[in-house]
Design a protein around this motif. Structure first.
Motif, mmCIF file in Angstrom:
data_model
loop_
_atom_site.group_PDB
_atom_site.id
_atom_site.type_symbol
_atom_site.label_atom_id
_atom_site.label_comp_id
_atom_site.label_asym_id
_atom_site.label_seq_id
_atom_site.Cartn_x
_atom_site.Cartn_y
_atom_site.Cartn_z
ATOM 1 N N LEU A 24 0.940 -1.049 0.030
ATOM 2 C CA LEU A 24 0.214 -0.024 -0.015
ATOM 3 C C LEU A 24 0.918 1.121 -0.056
ATOM 4 O O LEU A 24 1.742 1.341 0.808
ATOM 5 C CB LEU A 24 -0.901 0.030 1.122
ATOM 6 N N SER A 25 0.638 2.244 -1.012
ATOM 7 C CA SER A 25 0.990 3.329 -0.871
ATOM 8 C C SER A 25 0.552 4.369 0.111
ATOM 9 O O SER A 25 -0.454 4.815 0.117
ATOM 10 C CB SER A 25 1.007 3.982 -2.087
ATOM 11 N N LYS A 26 1.492 4.648 1.146
ATOM 12 C CA LYS A 26 0.863 5.574 2.350
ATOM 13 C C LYS A 26 0.456 6.915 1.751
ATOM 14 O O LYS A 26 -0.661 7.369 2.224
ATOM 15 C CB LYS A 26 1.981 5.638 3.460
ATOM 16 N N PRO A 27 1.190 7.572 0.857
ATOM 17 C CA PRO A 27 0.660 8.934 0.661
ATOM 18 C C PRO A 27 -0.677 9.194 -0.017
ATOM 19 O O PRO A 27 -1.393 10.045 0.344
ATOM 20 C CB PRO A 27 1.708 9.461 -0.392
ATOM 21 N N GLU A 28 -1.356 8.019 -0.639
ATOM 22 C CA GLU A 28 -2.422 8.119 -1.364
ATOM 23 C C GLU A 28 -3.661 8.019 -0.214
ATOM 24 O O GLU A 28 -4.680 8.342 -0.669
ATOM 25 C CB GLU A 28 -2.646 6.844 -2.185
ATOM 26 N N ILE A 29 -3.737 7.485 0.781
ATOM 27 C CA ILE A 29 -4.305 7.586 1.960
ATOM 28 C C ILE A 29 -4.240 8.715 2.944
ATOM 29 O O ILE A 29 -4.976 9.415 3.412
ATOM 30 C CB ILE A 29 -4.451 6.241 2.527
ATOM 31 N N TRP A 30 -2.894 8.963 3.096
ATOM 32 C CA TRP A 30 -2.549 9.730 4.394
ATOM 33 C C TRP A 30 -2.892 11.427 4.192
ATOM 34 O O TRP A 30 -3.239 11.669 5.116
ATOM 35 C CB TRP A 30 -0.887 9.458 4.568
ATOM 36 N N ILE A 173 -8.658 4.911 17.771
ATOM 37 C CA ILE A 173 -9.799 4.389 18.247
ATOM 38 C C ILE A 173 -9.500 3.001 18.617
ATOM 39 O O ILE A 173 -8.790 2.218 17.822
ATOM 40 C CB ILE A 173 -11.004 4.503 17.314
ATOM 41 N N LYS A 174 -10.119 2.543 19.701
ATOM 42 C CA LYS A 174 -9.665 1.058 20.212
ATOM 43 C C LYS A 174 -10.263 -0.145 19.178
ATOM 44 O O LYS A 174 -11.416 0.082 18.671
ATOM 45 C CB LYS A 174 -10.328 0.897 21.434
ATOM 46 N N PRO A 175 -9.528 -1.000 18.961
ATOM 47 C CA PRO A 175 -10.313 -2.083 17.787
ATOM 48 C C PRO A 175 -11.460 -2.660 18.254
ATOM 49 O O PRO A 175 -11.611 -2.554 19.461
ATOM 50 C CB PRO A 175 -9.002 -3.218 17.928
ATOM 51 N N GLY A 176 -12.484 -3.023 17.241
ATOM 52 C CA GLY A 176 -13.471 -3.418 17.530
ATOM 53 C C GLY A 176 -13.951 -4.859 17.118
ATOM 54 O O GLY A 176 -13.110 -5.207 16.176
ATOM 55 N N VAL A 177 -14.817 -5.587 17.640
ATOM 56 C CA VAL A 177 -15.564 -6.652 17.266
ATOM 57 C C VAL A 177 -15.959 -6.372 16.019
ATOM 58 O O VAL A 177 -15.922 -7.176 15.028
ATOM 59 C CB VAL A 177 -16.512 -7.354 18.359
ATOM 60 N N THR A 178 -16.639 -5.371 15.709
ATOM 61 C CA THR A 178 -17.250 -5.145 14.231
ATOM 62 C C THR A 178 -16.961 -3.501 14.225
ATOM 63 O O THR A 178 -16.325 -2.785 14.930
ATOM 64 C CB THR A 178 -18.730 -5.243 14.161
ATOM 65 N N GLY A 179 -17.112 -3.223 12.778
ATOM 66 C CA GLY A 179 -16.664 -1.687 12.446
ATOM 67 C C GLY A 179 -17.325 -1.261 11.230
ATOM 68 O O GLY A 179 -17.980 -2.063 10.522
ATOM 69 N N LEU A 180 -17.134 -0.307 10.844
ATOM 70 C CA LEU A 180 -17.785 0.289 9.538
ATOM 71 C C LEU A 180 -17.056 -0.213 8.431
ATOM 72 O O LEU A 180 -17.783 -0.624 7.448
ATOM 73 C CB LEU A 180 -17.482 1.899 9.497
ATOM 74 N N ALA A 181 -15.897 -0.335 8.290
ATOM 75 C CA ALA A 181 -15.213 -1.203 7.239
ATOM 76 C C ALA A 181 -15.640 -2.582 7.236
ATOM 77 O O ALA A 181 -15.856 -3.096 6.195
ATOM 78 C CB ALA A 181 -13.554 -1.221 7.304
ATOM 79 N N THR A 182 -15.826 -3.213 8.198
ATOM 80 C CA THR A 182 -16.257 -4.723 8.480
ATOM 81 C C THR A 182 -17.606 -4.790 7.847
ATOM 82 O O THR A 182 -18.091 -5.704 6.935
ATOM 83 C CB THR A 182 -16.219 -5.192 9.918
ATOM 84 N N LEU A 183 -18.430 -3.816 8.145
ATOM 85 C CA LEU A 183 -19.921 -3.613 7.713
ATOM 86 C C LEU A 183 -20.041 -3.627 6.075
ATOM 87 O O LEU A 183 -20.811 -4.101 5.374
ATOM 88 C CB LEU A 183 -20.742 -2.793 8.640
ATOM 89 N N ILE A 184 -19.413 -2.532 5.494
ATOM 90 C CA ILE A 184 -19.297 -1.981 4.111
ATOM 91 C C ILE A 184 -18.681 -2.966 3.385
ATOM 92 O O ILE A 184 -19.194 -3.348 2.366
ATOM 93 C CB ILE A 184 -18.896 -0.636 4.319
ATOM 94 N N THR A 213 -8.624 0.171 0.790
ATOM 95 C CA THR A 213 -9.962 0.589 0.992
ATOM 96 C C THR A 213 -10.639 0.488 2.225
ATOM 97 O O THR A 213 -11.255 1.518 3.085
ATOM 98 C CB THR A 213 -11.133 -0.231 -0.063
ATOM 99 N N LYS A 214 -10.135 -0.521 3.306
ATOM 100 C CA LYS A 214 -10.673 -0.700 4.590
ATOM 101 C C LYS A 214 -9.970 0.186 5.352
ATOM 102 O O LYS A 214 -10.704 0.636 6.198
ATOM 103 C CB LYS A 214 -10.206 -2.080 5.069
ATOM 104 N N LEU A 215 -8.739 0.862 5.092
ATOM 105 C CA LEU A 215 -8.313 1.867 5.825
ATOM 106 C C LEU A 215 -8.869 3.130 5.692
ATOM 107 O O LEU A 215 -9.103 3.995 6.448
ATOM 108 C CB LEU A 215 -6.677 2.110 5.847
ATOM 109 N N ARG A 216 -9.204 3.339 4.387
ATOM 110 C CA ARG A 216 -9.919 4.758 4.125
ATOM 111 C C ARG A 216 -11.439 4.575 4.847
ATOM 112 O O ARG A 216 -11.688 5.812 5.395
ATOM 113 C CB ARG A 216 -10.399 4.726 2.686
#
Length: 270
Positions: A24-30, A173-184, A213-216
């Motif tokens: 992954l290219s960091k600048p494209e997200i960061w 933010i603390k890691p989660g059992v579920t999350g927005l990226a997981t759901l989408i 995509t998940k990190l976005r």
């Protein structure tokens, strides 16, 4: 507030350019999310209290079903009953994440789960994964303070080591059992990785297609996290494991037969 995140993954190019991309290219997200985000009152004072109370209540209610699952695993698969994997709460802060074991043991086979690992998933494990019952032991992670109900999925150490600055932002933010990226995104990720027949292909696909995509999405959640969004994510996650309610709604006006579109022209969000 309404946010639509959609990508027509079925028609993304699978050519040599993608195959040659391994990281992954960091600048494209960061550059999109580098500004610091001030914690809200909810995140600073309420989220942990809600997690703790809800986890204790659910543990009291689900202790018997968890014992039944453990007994079924003991009969069908033998020991160990619990999978304990190292995950990262933040850069430099590892913890052990607990799940019911759903795969044949192989300590040398790590990383993302592609088609090359499907042989390891047991019949009972497939059911537990589908219903997300394998996640129940993470209630102990929540009580211990390593996880939350909603947040970014806890990453493997190798991902954090490769992108420490980016994960330092995501894991505010603390890691989660579920999350927005997981759901989408989980359906898209499953389809992508299901086409990977080797560990190398899985690694390339995960780093080049899934992780960006998940990190976005995780960075979007970091900015807009609220009790209402957390409740919506938990409710939609609950509905997603109920047969008949786990299929995404068809968008109005969609054609019965869709024609391929160029990879450079992503499908328009509605």
């Amino acid at each position: 507030m309404s946010v639509t995140l959609h990508q027509n993954w079925d028609y993304v190019d699978h050519g040599p350019a993608l195959a040659s991309r391994t990281a992954l290219s960091k600048p494209e997200i960061w550059h999109l999310h580098s500004a610091p985000v001030k914690d809200s009152f909810y995140r600073r004072h309420c989220k942990r209290a809600v997690d703790l109370v809800l986890a204790v209540v659910l543990l009291a209610v689900l202790l018997l079903p968890m014992a039944v699952v453990a007994l079924c695993l003991l009969i069908a698969q033998g020991r160990p009953l619990i999978y304990s994997g190292e995950r990262m709460r933040a850069p430099g802060r590892p913890f052990r994440q607990y799940k019911f074991r759903t795969m044949v043991c192989d300590d040398d086979d790590g990383g993302a789960t592609g088609a090359h690992k499907h042989w390891r998933i047991t019949p009972l494990g497939r059911f537990l994964r589908r219903t997300r019952l394998d996640e129940l032991p993470q209630l102990f992670n929540i009580i211990a303070g390593d996880m939350s109900f909603v947040g970014p999925r806890p990453p493997l150490p190798e991902y954090v080591e490769r992108f420490p600055a980016l994960y330092a932002s995501v894991l505010q933010i603390k890691p989660g059992v579920t999350g927005l990226a997981t759901l989408i995104y989980h359906r898209h990720e499953d389809r992508i990785l299901a086409n990977c027949s080797t560990a190398a292909e899985t690694d390339r696909a995960y780093y080049a297609r899934c992780l960006p995509t998940k990190l976005r999405i995780e960075l979007v959640y970091r900015r807009v996290a609220s009790p209402w969004l957390d409740f919506w994510i938990m409710w939609r996650t609950f509905l997603a494991v109920i047969p008949g309610l786990d299929r995404p709604r068809k968008r109005r006006g969609a054609r019965a037969i869709r024609q391929p579109v160029p990879a450079t022209a992503p499908e328009r969000s509605r």
